[in-house]
Design a protein around this motif. Structure first.
Motif, PDB file in Angstrom:
ATOM      1  N   GLY A  86       0.813  -1.205   0.000  1.00  0.00           N
ATOM      2  CA  GLY A  86       0.000   0.000   0.000  1.00  0.00           C
ATOM      3  C   GLY A  86       0.844   1.252   0.000  1.00  0.00           C
ATOM      4  O   GLY A  86       0.494   2.250  -0.609  1.00  0.00           O
ATOM      5  N   ALA A  91      -6.458   1.527  -3.024  1.00  0.00           N
ATOM      6  CA  ALA A  91      -6.510   1.638  -1.564  1.00  0.00           C
ATOM      7  C   ALA A  91      -7.656   0.800  -1.008  1.00  0.00           C
ATOM      8  O   ALA A  91      -7.512   0.113   0.010  1.00  0.00           O
ATOM      9  CB  ALA A  91      -6.661   3.105  -1.152  1.00  0.00           C
ATOM     10  N   ILE A 144      -6.388   6.516   6.022  1.00  0.00           N
ATOM     11  CA  ILE A 144      -5.841   6.404   4.672  1.00  0.00           C
ATOM     12  C   ILE A 144      -5.237   7.762   4.321  1.00  0.00           C
ATOM     13  O   ILE A 144      -5.914   8.784   4.434  1.00  0.00           O
ATOM     14  CB  ILE A 144      -6.931   6.068   3.622  1.00  0.00           C
ATOM     15  CG1 ILE A 144      -7.885   4.982   4.122  1.00  0.00           C
ATOM     16  CG2 ILE A 144      -6.301   5.729   2.284  1.00  0.00           C
ATOM     17  CD1 ILE A 144      -7.301   3.621   4.253  1.00  0.00           C
ATOM     18  N   PHE A 169      -0.295   5.842  -1.339  1.00  0.00           N
ATOM     19  CA  PHE A 169      -1.197   5.857  -0.198  1.00  0.00           C
ATOM     20  C   PHE A 169      -0.644   4.970   0.899  1.00  0.00           C
ATOM     21  O   PHE A 169       0.145   4.069   0.635  1.00  0.00           O
ATOM     22  CB  PHE A 169      -2.618   5.413  -0.590  1.00  0.00           C
ATOM     23  CG  PHE A 169      -2.711   3.992  -1.083  1.00  0.00           C
ATOM     24  CD1 PHE A 169      -2.552   3.698  -2.424  1.00  0.00           C
ATOM     25  CD2 PHE A 169      -2.965   2.949  -0.215  1.00  0.00           C
ATOM     26  CE1 PHE A 169      -2.634   2.395  -2.888  1.00  0.00           C
ATOM     27  CE2 PHE A 169      -3.064   1.642  -0.665  1.00  0.00           C
ATOM     28  CZ  PHE A 169      -2.893   1.367  -1.995  1.00  0.00           C
TER      29      PHE A 169
END
Length: 141
Positions: free
Chosen positions: A19, A55, A104, A116
């Protein structure tokens, strides 16, 4: 450490690392690594396009491990703040009768696009009952 716990930890660590660089596959995975169908994202994110989809897919795997749940029922954007090109959001994941908030962060990448990061939201993060995302990404108390 039990093999199932080891797989869950590995899945979370892999999700956080992937991520951070914005790399994911076409479908999410749960704590056991099995593919799962993705529910829709409720609310409006300040980010858009592929980075939100990436995400979202990554969060499904991370949330599944945190909630000890094989299937995430839904994900909702409950807070969204935009500061220039940076977006900070709280997404709530629901599954197996439980829920958990996740922070996030979307940041511009040096070569274009966005990176992200996903992490468990700190204590006191808004819950769906206390805050709801308003149209346009603004938050309401």
């Amino acid at each position: 450490m039990k093999p199932t716990a080891r797989r869950a930890v590995h899945s979370v660590l892999r999700a956080v690392v992937l991520g951070a660089v914005g790399a994911v596959g076409a479908v999410g995975s749960n704590a056991t690594g099995a593919a799962q169908a993705q529910p829709s994202l409720e609310g409006r994110s300040a980010a858009d396009g592929r980075v939100v989809a990436d995400a979202y897919e990554m969060l499904a795997g991370v949330a599944g491990a945190h909630l000890d749940c094989r299937s995430i029922d839904r994900v909702a954007v409950v807070e969204s703040q935009l500061d220039g090109a940076n977006a900070d959001e709280i997404w709530m994941a629901y599954g197996c009768g439980r829920s958990a908030p996740f922070q996030i962060q979307f940041r511009p990448a040096p070569g274009g696009g966005y990176h992200f990061t996903i992490r468990r939201a700190p204590p006191g993060a808004p819950s769906r009952e206390r805050r709801k995302a308003a149209p346009g990404g603004a938050t309401t108390p």
